[in-house]
Design a protein around this motif. Structure first.
Motif, short mmCIF file in Angstrom:
data_model
loop_
_atom_site.label_atom_id
_atom_site.label_comp_id
_atom_site.label_asym_id
_atom_site.label_seq_id
_atom_site.Cartn_x
_atom_site.Cartn_y
_atom_site.Cartn_z
N ALA A 74 0.90 -1.22 0.02
CA ALA A 74 0.09 -0.04 0.04
C ALA A 74 0.78 1.32 0.05
O ALA A 74 0.67 2.32 -0.63
CB ALA A 74 -1.08 -0.01 1.04
N ASP A 75 2.01 1.15 0.88
CA ASP A 75 2.82 2.35 0.76
C ASP A 75 3.50 2.55 -0.69
O ASP A 75 3.50 3.89 -1.19
CB ASP A 75 3.90 2.38 1.89
N ARG A 76 3.88 1.54 -1.30
CA ARG A 76 4.42 1.72 -2.64
C ARG A 76 3.21 2.56 -3.63
O ARG A 76 3.86 3.22 -4.30
CB ARG A 76 5.13 0.30 -3.05
N PHE A 77 2.06 1.73 -3.52
CA PHE A 77 1.29 2.43 -4.32
C PHE A 77 0.76 3.73 -4.17
O PHE A 77 0.49 4.39 -5.10
CB PHE A 77 -0.02 1.16 -4.43
N LYS A 78 0.61 4.10 -2.92
CA LYS A 78 0.52 5.40 -2.69
C LYS A 78 1.33 6.36 -3.13
O LYS A 78 0.96 7.39 -3.48
CB LYS A 78 0.43 5.56 -0.96
N ASN B 4 -3.29 1.41 -12.59
CA ASN B 4 -2.68 0.05 -11.90
C ASN B 4 -2.33 0.28 -10.57
O ASN B 4 -2.48 -0.58 -9.68
CB ASN B 4 -1.65 -0.39 -12.74
N ALA B 5 -1.72 1.15 -10.28
CA ALA B 5 -1.45 1.58 -8.80
C ALA B 5 -2.55 1.79 -8.05
O ALA B 5 -2.73 1.44 -6.79
CB ALA B 5 -0.64 3.08 -8.56
N LEU B 6 -3.56 2.49 -8.53
CA LEU B 6 -4.87 2.61 -7.61
C LEU B 6 -5.59 1.17 -7.38
O LEU B 6 -6.20 0.70 -6.45
CB LEU B 6 -5.91 3.46 -8.38
N LEU B 7 -5.47 0.11 -8.36
CA LEU B 7 -6.02 -1.14 -8.20
C LEU B 7 -5.23 -1.86 -7.08
O LEU B 7 -5.84 -2.40 -6.31
CB LEU B 7 -5.65 -1.82 -9.51
N GLY B 8 -3.95 -1.65 -7.24
CA GLY B 8 -3.11 -2.17 -6.03
C GLY B 8 -3.32 -1.92 -4.79
O GLY B 8 -3.27 -2.61 -3.81
N LEU B 9 -3.36 -0.28 -4.70
CA LEU B 9 -3.88 0.35 -3.41
C LEU B 9 -5.08 -0.51 -3.00
O LEU B 9 -5.32 -0.75 -1.54
CB LEU B 9 -3.79 1.65 -3.66
N GLY B 10 -6.10 -0.45 -3.75
CA GLY B 10 -7.54 -1.02 -3.28
C GLY B 10 -7.44 -2.30 -2.81
O GLY B 10 -7.98 -2.33 -1.82
N TYR B 11 -6.72 -3.12 -3.45
CA TYR B 11 -6.74 -4.42 -2.92
C TYR B 11 -5.78 -4.59 -1.69
O TYR B 11 -6.18 -5.50 -0.83
CB TYR B 11 -6.10 -5.56 -4.15
N SER B 12 -4.68 -4.25 -1.72
CA SER B 12 -4.03 -4.11 -0.83
C SER B 12 -4.80 -3.71 0.70
O SER B 12 -4.58 -4.05 1.86
CB SER B 12 -2.86 -3.22 -0.75
N LEU B 13 -5.58 -2.50 0.71
CA LEU B 13 -6.24 -2.10 1.50
C LEU B 13 -7.27 -2.91 1.96
O LEU B 13 -7.77 -3.17 3.41
CB LEU B 13 -7.10 -0.78 1.17
N ALA C 90 -13.45 0.45 3.96
CA ALA C 90 -14.30 1.46 3.19
C ALA C 90 -13.30 2.33 2.48
O ALA C 90 -13.88 2.88 1.51
CB ALA C 90 -14.36 2.54 4.87
N GLN C 91 -11.93 2.61 3.03
CA GLN C 91 -11.21 3.29 1.97
C GLN C 91 -11.22 2.34 0.79
O GLN C 91 -10.90 3.04 -0.49
CB GLN C 91 -9.78 3.36 2.38
N ALA C 92 -10.99 1.17 0.52
CA ALA C 92 -10.96 0.28 -0.45
C ALA C 92 -12.04 0.49 -1.59
O ALA C 92 -11.94 0.83 -2.66
CB ALA C 92 -10.66 -1.12 -0.29
N LYS C 93 -13.28 0.67 -0.79
CA LYS C 93 -14.40 0.92 -1.42
C LYS C 93 -14.43 1.97 -2.31
O LYS C 93 -14.82 2.20 -3.53
CB LYS C 93 -15.52 0.60 -0.70
N THR C 94 -13.88 3.27 -1.69
CA THR C 94 -13.92 4.50 -2.31
C THR C 94 -12.92 4.33 -3.60
O THR C 94 -13.38 4.90 -4.41
CB THR C 94 -13.48 5.51 -1.33
N ILE C 95 -11.89 3.81 -3.38
CA ILE C 95 -11.10 3.87 -4.45
C ILE C 95 -11.59 2.74 -5.68
O ILE C 95 -11.54 3.28 -6.76
CB ILE C 95 -9.56 2.98 -3.90
N PHE C 96 -12.19 1.92 -5.32
CA PHE C 96 -12.78 0.88 -6.43
C PHE C 96 -13.95 1.52 -7.01
O PHE C 96 -14.10 1.37 -8.37
CB PHE C 96 -13.19 -0.42 -5.90
N GLU C 97 -15.06 2.54 -6.41
CA GLU C 97 -15.87 3.17 -7.07
C GLU C 97 -15.24 4.20 -7.90
O GLU C 97 -15.79 4.48 -9.12
CB GLU C 97 -16.75 3.72 -5.93
N ASP C 98 -14.27 4.83 -7.48
CA ASP C 98 -13.53 5.74 -8.36
C ASP C 98 -12.89 5.08 -9.71
O ASP C 98 -13.18 5.70 -10.78
CB ASP C 98 -12.67 6.74 -7.83
#
Length: 274
Positions: A213-217, A228-237, A244-252
């Motif tokens: 998550a830190d790398r993707f951020k 791709n970074a957003l995808l990785g961050l969402g799944y890591s979260l 909740a954070q992951a859901k926001t990212i996936f919706e975006d």
């Protein structure tokens, strides 16, 4: 969901990494065995999904004729590199990266410029990335390193070449060499996206989701458009329990993603978070 997400990012990082030279990561055994299930992520991956497990992509009748004509001209050609380039392009159009790499290497041997060796390395790296059989993975990894090393001998600061070399060590007898080389890259250039993305993916593969998550951020801060970074961050979260954070990212992501397979995975992720 876990397998598909990691493989999707793995393939995407590999194929988009060439934007920096003009990076893939090698997945671990479980992901590698399932690569064909999600290879539609990119056109090249789609057309080569069965290259190793069944047979290489077939050439069309037109491509077969093109190759035959070009190879006939080679015998009497004074400028063979021009024909090698045309032959390589035919193989690339057919997603026959191994064959294309052979001719890219011939060009570099005849005209050993940094650009030509980089092209040869890139093409072998594509073959390596999509290889299925371990013997081919090893062979293409070695050829990739040989070509990129020619580049680094002339330009030690070619970070894409060094990043791609690093990833050829993931499934070798020295997997930690991959991490060490990637860290060297980001020490030299902390904002180099391909290295940061690859470190994130490797952290995902080893279950170190907080590090991933830190790398993707970091990547998202550098390039908010990196899906791709957003995808990785969402799944890591998700794996960290930050749903909740992951859901926001996936919706975006759902609003931005156009590629059907990736969109399908994002929808599955959202469904799992209900």
């Amino acid at each position: 969901m876990k397998k598909n997400f990691i493989i999707l990012i793995v393939i995407a990082v590999a194929l988009t990494g060439f934007l920096y030279s003009r990076p893939k990561v090698v997945v671990k055994d479980e992901a590698k065995a399932n690569r064909d299930k999600v290879s539609e992520t990119k056109t090249a991956a789609k057309d080569t999904e069965h290259q190793e497990s069944t047979q290489a992509p077939k050439l069309s009748a037109e491509q077969e004729k093109q190759l035959s004509d070009l190879k006939q001209k080679l015998a009497s050609a004074s400028n063979k590199n021009a024909l090698y380039e045309q032959i390589a392009q035919v193989f690339l159009a057919a997603n026959r990266f191994d064959s294309a790499a052979t001719y890219a290497e011939k060009i570099a041997l005849a005209d050993p410029s940094t650009a030509n060796w980089m092209q040869a390395g890139d093409t072998y790296y594509q073959a390596f990335t999509l290889a299925f059989r371990q013997e081919n993975v090893s062979n293409y990894a070695e050829k990739t390193r040989e070509c990129y090393q020619k580049v680094l001998d002339k330009n030690p600061h070619q970070l894409q070449a060094k990043t791609n070399i690093a990833m050829t060590y993931v499934q070798s007898d020295s997997p930690m060499q991959a991490i060490m080389m990637l860290r060297e890259v980001i020490t030299e250039e902390p904002s180099f996206e391909p290295a940061l993305m690859n470190l994130g993916v490797l952290s995902m593969q080893s279950g170190q989701y907080a590090k991933a998550a830190d790398r993707f951020k970091q990547v998202v801060r550098l390039n908010p458009a990196n899906l791709n970074a957003l995808l990785g961050l969402g799944y890591s979260l998700v794996e960290m329990g930050e749903k909740a954070q992951a859901k926001t990212i996936f919706e975006d992501l759902k609003k931005k993603v156009k590629e059907p397979t990736l969109l399908e995975e994002v929808n599955k992720a959202l469904e799992s978070l209900k």
